[in-house]
Design a protein around this motif. Structure first.
Motif, PDB file in Angstrom:
ATOM      1  N   LEU A   1     -24.294  51.188  72.256  1.00  8.23           N
ATOM      2  CA  LEU A   1     -23.792  51.507  73.596  1.00  8.23           C
ATOM      3  C   LEU A   1     -23.008  50.336  74.189  1.00  8.23           C
ATOM      4  O   LEU A   1     -21.959  50.527  74.808  1.00  8.23           O
TER       5      LEU A   1
ATOM      6  N   THR B   1     -19.679  50.414  72.772  1.00 12.19           N
ATOM      7  CA  THR B   1     -18.892  51.534  73.289  1.00 12.19           C
ATOM      8  C   THR B   1     -18.286  51.188  74.642  1.00 12.19           C
ATOM      9  O   THR B   1     -17.097  51.415  74.886  1.00 12.19           O
TER      10      THR B   1
ATOM     11  N   ILE C   1     -20.837  61.770  65.740  1.00 14.84           N
ATOM     12  CA  ILE C   1     -20.840  61.300  67.126  1.00 14.84           C
ATOM     13  C   ILE C   1     -20.256  59.884  67.202  1.00 14.84           C
ATOM     14  O   ILE C   1     -19.388  59.585  68.021  1.00 14.84           O
TER      15      ILE C   1
ATOM     16  N   ILE D   1     -16.714  58.733  69.279  1.00 12.70           N
ATOM     17  CA  ILE D   1     -16.645  57.660  70.278  1.00 12.70           C
ATOM     18  C   ILE D   1     -15.603  56.624  69.874  1.00 12.70           C
ATOM     19  O   ILE D   1     -14.763  56.196  70.666  1.00 12.70           O
TER      20      ILE D   1
ATOM     21  N   ALA E   1     -12.172  57.880  70.481  1.00  9.26           N
ATOM     22  CA  ALA E   1     -11.805  57.954  71.896  1.00  9.26           C
ATOM     23  C   ALA E   1     -11.391  56.582  72.429  1.00  9.26           C
ATOM     24  O   ALA E   1     -10.374  56.461  73.115  1.00  9.26           O
ATOM     25  N   TYR E   2     -12.143  55.535  72.120  1.00 10.78           N
ATOM     26  CA  TYR E   2     -11.708  54.266  72.705  1.00 10.78           C
ATOM     27  C   TYR E   2     -10.525  53.642  71.966  1.00 10.78           C
ATOM     28  O   TYR E   2      -9.762  52.909  72.565  1.00 10.78           O
TER      29      TYR E   2
END
Lengths: 542, 86
Positions: free
Chosen positions: A14, A17, A172, A176, A179-180
């Motif tokens: 996290l 992320t 998953i 992520i 996306a970044y």
């Protein structure tokens, strides 16, 4: 699945992320909608950041999994990773500052851009771009294989037969990442690379001090690896004599010397032909950063060598896995307290995210600059280019994902083997082109084509005890019975064909194409005429 | 201004050993002598890493001086101690 290990893992994931998304605001530029910003992070990275970024390129999760796995499986040839990462830096030192200068003077984003400018040949540039894309794709896929192995050992895979449900955690993590990367571009992996390397350094240092201490020291580890290999050789003596199995050992026999040396040299030459390595280098703010980094990066080689030896440590620790790739994660699972095992898993998975992001950006840039802009939309604006690259970076990543999950893992590994052979064939056009324009553009294209076909066909023909095709990277050198790296042999063919064809082309007076570069372009530095200063117009936010 | 040519030759010579020595496997494919339990084969390759770095670091400083001379000869502004434009 261990709750403590899992919580630590999720926490670190996290953190990364959040950093990935926040990276868009790091060293903030006026706009992210051009390739210099999205695809090269503003071309403003100094020695410190570049060290982590280039390190993230070279030392990937797959390296962390695959190199110790070969030693675990008794093939000491895997340790070639150490000489390979020694040999690579003098090579970087010599030619990359020239590529940096000419690329900054002319705004080149990819190696194929340079080839186009130097030789005035869209065909040759297309060949370089396609080689780069097809060689990078399986490399991304292998980062996923690395992640998958860790998730398996963590017990995060459900037992479902459906490939999608089975690998949901991987899916998953990848969404992520995609996306970044989409929103932050090269800044995301550059920022995350700090975390990745810090974690990996901690894990390795602890692993090579703590575990051997428990197991009775390094001497004992080497001895138990040796005796385990001796046992294997004794029980399988007939199969080895018949060529159905490979003899094992901790020191390569004389027959394997050239295999070892040619793998090291061939891989070192190929490394900086990969588009993602070039992306890392072009994102630096001055040519001096490259030379300084070439002197500092060997610190990673030490790390890699120690990591490779964890393969032997796993043997001494009695780790028994059927898939050698699981040996190191399993070693962590067995030997570390669970919270630290969580840190170690996170280190490897984050170690996959960084290179996967850089690779997908590099492949996307090749598509945009050398296929989309060169052939499909010559009048594309910088904003359109950035948009293309962002979307293609998604396509590339999901392509790799589907590849690994729906098709076979072995297929990705075979393709990566081929990728090394292929990418080396762009060296004459790129590296030799930095020094001389003597090679004729059509000769370069011919040499490339012949070497690609020969290399692919030769690889296809190599059988191993377990595979009928793509059985390994080695084949016998012409006229000898010494095994040598196929990529290096294909490269020799490439050079010979290119030289002969150049002489023929010159004799036939085939037009040479226009050279858009000038001699002094190869030594300019940031701030010199025609080279923009750091492209970030605002002061960095940090 | 002295010429940069001899310096570039020195840089070239400095870069040869770190490329060639690691590839001569016959030099180091031995078990003995061991060091802290590591067979010679392994500790020698680890030792090569700082040795190779010493060569590239030296080459870095020589190249910096060579670049300085090249820039002066072409009338370009000097670089600062980090090798960047002031």
């Amino acid at each position: 699945m261990n709750a403590v290990a899992f919580s630590v893992f999720i926490f670190l994931f996290l953190v990364v992320t959040v950093m990935g998304f926040a990276a868009a605001r790091w060293r903030r530029a006026a706009a992210l909608d051009n390739l210099d910003e999205w695809g090269l992070g503003g071309r403003g990275f100094g020695t410190f950041i570049a060290w982590f970024l280039i390190g993230g390129d070279i030392y990937t999760a797959y390296t962390f999994i695959a190199v110790p796995a070969t030693l675990y499986a008794g093939s000491v040839t895997g340790f070639f990773a150490v000489p390979y990462t020694i040999v690579v830096y003098p090579i970087i030192f010599a030619f990359l500052p020239r590529l940096w200068s000419v690329s900054h003077r002319h705004g080149y984003v990819t190696p194929a851009d340079f080839v186009q400018g130097r030789y005035g040949s869209k065909g040759l540039s297309l060949a370089v771009a396609i080689t780069g894309i097809v060689a990078t794709m399986p490399y991304i896929a292998l980062q996923l294989v690395g992640m998958q192995v860790v998730l398996e050992v963590m017990g995060l895979q459900s037992s479902s037969d459906n490939w999608f449900v089975k690998d949901l955690p991987l899916f998953i993590a990848f969404v992520i990442l995609a996306a970044y990367t989409y929103s932050s571009g090269l800044r995301a992996p550059a920022l995350i690379a700090f975390v990745k390397d810090t974690l990996i350094y901690i894990v390795i240092i602890v692993a090579v001090i703590y575990i051997p201490h428990h197991l009775g020291g390094w001497g004992h580890i080497f001895d138990s690896a040796q005796s385990s290999f001796d046992d294997f050789n004794k029980t399988n003596a007939d199969a080895i004599a018949a060529g159905k199995a490979q003899g094992r050992g901790i020191i390569p026999p004389p027959a394997a010397h050239w295999a070892y040396a040619s793998l090291a040299l061939g891989s070192a030459l190929a490394l900086f032909m990969y588009p993602h390595s070039v992306t890392g280098v072009l994102s630096t703010k001055s040519r001096n950063v490259i030379r300084r980094n070439a002197s500092l990066l060997p610190a990673y080689s030490f790390l890699l060598g120690l990591l490779a030896l964890l393969g032997f440590v796993a043997i001494a620790a009695g780790v028994k896995v059927t898939n050698p790739q699981q040996s190191v994660p399993q070693l962590f699972e067995n030997e570390f307290p669970s919270w630290f095992a969580g840190v170690a898993y996170a280190a490897i998975v984050i170690g996959a995210l960084v290179p996967a992001a850089i690779m997908s950006i590099a492949a996307a840039n090749l598509w945009t600059r050398n296929i989309y802009k060169a052939f499909l939309n010559p009048n594309a604006t910088p904003a359109q280019e950035a948009q293309q690259s962002k979307i293609v970076s998604l396509v590339v990543k999901f392509g790799a994902l589907i590849f690994v999950l729906a098709l076979s893992k072995d297929f990705a590994i075979n393709l990566q083997l081929l990728g090394g052979v292929w990418i080396l064939q762009t060296l004459p056009a790129i590296v030799v082109g930095l020094y001389t324009r003597w090679f004729h553009r059509w000769a370069l294209l011919l040499g490339w084509a012949v070497a690609m076909v020969w290399g692919t066909w030769t690889e296809y023909d190599i059988a191993s005890p377990t595979q009928a095709h793509f059985g390994g990277p080695l084949t016998t050198f012409w006229g000898t019975d010494t095994k040598v790296y196929v990529a290096l042999m294909a490269f020799l063919i490439n050079l010979v064909v290119t030289i002969v064809a150049t002489i023929v082309m010159r004799a036939l007076k085939v037009p040479d194409g226009v050279d858009a570069t000038r001699l002094e372009d190869y030594s300019v530095d940031a701030g010199d005429t025609g080279v923009e200063e750091e492209l970030t117009p605002e002061t960095p936010a940090h | 201004m002295p010429s940069s040519r001899p310096l570039w030759i020195i840089v070239g010579i400095l870069l040869i050993p770190p490329i060639v020595v690691p590839l001569l496997v016959g030099l180091y494919d031995k078990d003995d002598p061991r060091l802290w339990g590591f067979p010679f084969y392994y500790w020698f390759q680890f030792l090569l890493i700082p040795c190779a770095a010493a060569f590239t670091v030296t080459a870095y400083y020589v190249a910096k001086e060579a670049v300085r001379r090249d820039r002066a000869a072409r009338g370009l502004p000097e670089l600062d101690s980090k090798g960047e434009r002031r």
